[in-house]
Design a protein around this motif. Sequence first.
Motif, PDB file in Angstrom:
ATOM      1  N   GLN A   1     -11.856  -3.673  -4.615  1.00 29.86           N
ATOM      2  CA  GLN A   1     -11.278  -2.754  -5.259  1.00 29.86           C
ATOM      3  C   GLN A   1     -10.378  -1.434  -4.780  1.00 29.86           C
ATOM      4  O   GLN A   1      -9.731  -0.928  -5.321  1.00 29.86           O
ATOM      5  CB  GLN A   1     -12.497  -2.066  -6.258  1.00 29.86           C
ATOM      6  CG  GLN A   1     -13.326  -3.109  -7.131  1.00 29.86           C
ATOM      7  CD  GLN A   1     -12.484  -4.207  -7.756  1.00 29.86           C
ATOM      8  OE1 GLN A   1     -11.549  -3.823  -8.501  1.00 29.86           O
ATOM      9  NE2 GLN A   1     -12.577  -5.284  -7.644  1.00 29.86           N
ATOM     10  N   ARG A   2     -10.767  -1.288  -3.544  1.00 29.70           N
ATOM     11  CA  ARG A   2     -10.575  -0.245  -2.729  1.00 29.70           C
ATOM     12  C   ARG A   2      -8.716  -0.255  -2.271  1.00 29.70           C
ATOM     13  O   ARG A   2      -8.688  -1.358  -1.631  1.00 29.70           O
ATOM     14  CB  ARG A   2     -11.263   0.121  -1.553  1.00 29.70           C
ATOM     15  CG  ARG A   2     -11.063   1.459  -0.796  1.00 29.70           C
ATOM     16  CD  ARG A   2     -11.983   1.454   0.226  1.00 29.70           C
ATOM     17  NE  ARG A   2     -12.131   0.495   1.054  1.00 29.70           N
ATOM     18  CZ  ARG A   2     -12.575   0.221   2.277  1.00 29.70           C
ATOM     19  NH1 ARG A   2     -13.231   1.623   2.786  1.00 29.70           N
ATOM     20  NH2 ARG A   2     -12.951  -0.737   2.978  1.00 29.70           N
ATOM     21  N   GLN A   3      -8.009   0.839  -2.470  1.00 30.16           N
ATOM     22  CA  GLN A   3      -6.607   0.641  -1.666  1.00 30.16           C
ATOM     23  C   GLN A   3      -6.732   1.561  -0.469  1.00 30.16           C
ATOM     24  O   GLN A   3      -7.218   2.579  -0.722  1.00 30.16           O
ATOM     25  CB  GLN A   3      -5.708   0.975  -2.806  1.00 30.16           C
ATOM     26  CG  GLN A   3      -5.454   0.123  -4.008  1.00 30.16           C
ATOM     27  CD  GLN A   3      -4.974   0.941  -5.087  1.00 30.16           C
ATOM     28  OE1 GLN A   3      -5.165   0.509  -6.276  1.00 30.16           O
ATOM     29  NE2 GLN A   3      -4.096   1.939  -4.763  1.00 30.16           N
ATOM     30  N   LEU A   4      -6.207   0.949   0.523  1.00 27.27           N
ATOM     31  CA  LEU A   4      -5.955   1.747   1.911  1.00 27.27           C
ATOM     32  C   LEU A   4      -4.534   1.749   2.408  1.00 27.27           C
ATOM     33  O   LEU A   4      -3.885   0.600   2.168  1.00 27.27           O
ATOM     34  CB  LEU A   4      -6.997   1.322   2.921  1.00 27.27           C
ATOM     35  CG  LEU A   4      -8.569   1.399   2.509  1.00 27.27           C
ATOM     36  CD1 LEU A   4      -9.077   0.342   3.567  1.00 27.27           C
ATOM     37  CD2 LEU A   4      -8.619   2.969   2.621  1.00 27.27           C
ATOM     38  N   THR A   5      -3.885   2.635   2.829  1.00 22.51           N
ATOM     39  CA  THR A   5      -2.602   2.740   3.351  1.00 22.51           C
ATOM     40  C   THR A   5      -3.085   1.925   4.754  1.00 22.51           C
ATOM     41  O   THR A   5      -3.878   2.057   5.379  1.00 22.51           O
ATOM     42  CB  THR A   5      -1.955   4.078   3.406  1.00 22.51           C
ATOM     43  OG1 THR A   5      -2.946   5.026   4.045  1.00 22.51           O
ATOM     44  CG2 THR A   5      -2.101   4.738   2.021  1.00 22.51           C
ATOM     45  N   ALA A   6      -1.660   2.002   5.464  1.00 22.21           N
ATOM     46  CA  ALA A   6      -1.859   1.433   6.981  1.00 22.21           C
ATOM     47  C   ALA A   6      -2.227   2.721   7.658  1.00 22.21           C
ATOM     48  O   ALA A   6      -3.101   2.274   8.755  1.00 22.21           O
ATOM     49  CB  ALA A   6      -0.021   0.982   7.204  1.00 22.21           C
ATOM     50  N   LEU A   7      -1.720   3.651   7.295  1.00 17.87           N
ATOM     51  CA  LEU A   7      -2.448   5.104   8.154  1.00 17.87           C
ATOM     52  C   LEU A   7      -4.020   5.045   8.023  1.00 17.87           C
ATOM     53  O   LEU A   7      -4.439   5.440   8.986  1.00 17.87           O
ATOM     54  CB  LEU A   7      -1.749   6.165   7.511  1.00 17.87           C
ATOM     55  CG  LEU A   7      -1.800   7.462   8.461  1.00 17.87           C
ATOM     56  CD1 LEU A   7      -1.205   7.052   9.858  1.00 17.87           C
ATOM     57  CD2 LEU A   7      -1.049   8.657   7.872  1.00 17.87           C
TER      58      LEU A   7
ATOM     59  N   GLY B   1       3.633   3.208  -5.570  1.00 17.86           N
ATOM     60  CA  GLY B   1       3.297   4.692  -6.055  1.00 17.86           C
ATOM     61  C   GLY B   1       2.356   5.429  -5.484  1.00 17.86           C
ATOM     62  O   GLY B   1       1.641   5.238  -4.154  1.00 17.86           O
ATOM     63  N   VAL B   2       2.108   6.478  -6.099  1.00 15.16           N
ATOM     64  CA  VAL B   2       1.239   7.570  -5.577  1.00 15.16           C
ATOM     65  C   VAL B   2      -0.305   7.116  -5.301  1.00 15.16           C
ATOM     66  O   VAL B   2      -0.606   6.379  -6.340  1.00 15.16           O
ATOM     67  CB  VAL B   2       1.096   9.098  -6.381  1.00 15.16           C
ATOM     68  CG1 VAL B   2       0.302  10.040  -5.819  1.00 15.16           C
ATOM     69  CG2 VAL B   2       2.474   9.583  -6.453  1.00 15.16           C
ATOM     70  N   GLY B   3      -0.807   7.149  -4.249  1.00 18.20           N
ATOM     71  CA  GLY B   3      -2.185   6.711  -4.040  1.00 18.20           C
ATOM     72  C   GLY B   3      -2.188   5.120  -3.924  1.00 18.20           C
ATOM     73  O   GLY B   3      -2.892   4.427  -3.908  1.00 18.20           O
ATOM     74  N   GLY B   4      -0.973   4.800  -3.542  1.00 20.46           N
ATOM     75  CA  GLY B   4      -0.753   3.377  -3.295  1.00 20.46           C
ATOM     76  C   GLY B   4      -1.252   2.899  -2.052  1.00 20.46           C
ATOM     77  O   GLY B   4      -1.704   3.691  -1.250  1.00 20.46           O
TER      78      GLY B   4
END
Lengths: 153, 156
Positions: free
Chosen positions: A22-28, A59-62
């Motif tokens: 369920q969690r979204q994480l960026t590459a950073l 989008g934001v929080g993507g």
Amino acid sequence: MKLQKATEFALYAVLELAADPQRQLTALDIADKYGISAHHLAKVLRDLGRAGLVAAVRGVGGGYRFAGNAKRLTLLDVIRLFEDVGGSADAPTRSPAPDIAEGLRFVLAEIDAQTVATLRSISLATMLKLSAHRPRESATDARPQRRTASRVR
Amino acid sequence: MVRAVRADSETAIEIRPATPEDIPAVIALDQDVTSLLKTAYWHDMFDRFGAQRQDVRFFLVADNGGRIDGFIIGEVRAWEFGSSPSGWIFAVQVRPRLRVRGLGSRLFATICDRFRAAGVDRVRTMVARDNTVIQSFFRSQGMIAGPFIELEMRLD
């Protein structure tokens, strides 16, 4: 066994995301956690996205989220997106070859076959369990208690 | 000792020691999965692992209201090439349509309890390298490669 950098980064990313689908994480986010290059990881994540293992959330929080089946996907599935492992285990025998070359190829194929079997038998879900509850000793540390052929019939 | 295990949503499945009356069902289940009829083999397995030295030999079945839906067999082995006493699992089977629902895990957990009660702190098995299903099952239970390597040689 040494994996290429991209393969290693892909395993970090896929396992990190699969730990909580369920969690979204960026590459950073992921790069910071593992101390790796965010730029390189971003490219790896695009490859994983094309393979359908992660999905980009815009989008934001993507970021990225896991899009596969952690009980079905294996370490080998992820690794083979980036590099060939166990190549000699599957390769047809070239013949004729000198005996020594043939013998060496036979032994290397045995090692490759073991590598492939191991990576194929560990799902992402199993890998996450193993990471959370690491055995007290690794396979390479463990030794037979007595190293003599004590029961040869 | 008969040990009842948790009921799932549909029915209670009991993991218990096999009896001679279970062997025809074990044979049929094995034949369903392998397409091989091994009548004498399974009767022999019961004689060796279900009917004697039951403190260190375990032939357990999953009894689903009178139908055998799985089984697991193992024993405590000792001092083979330097291995201190450990639990050995050498057969496990679950009815295919009931797989990936936790029954195999319950069989595995139960025989591990029996091994612990027998005084060993390690469980081992050996699987075919190309049998990904069974190897994945054991790995999902937490098993990892051990310090022994299986070797073989053709004799012809």
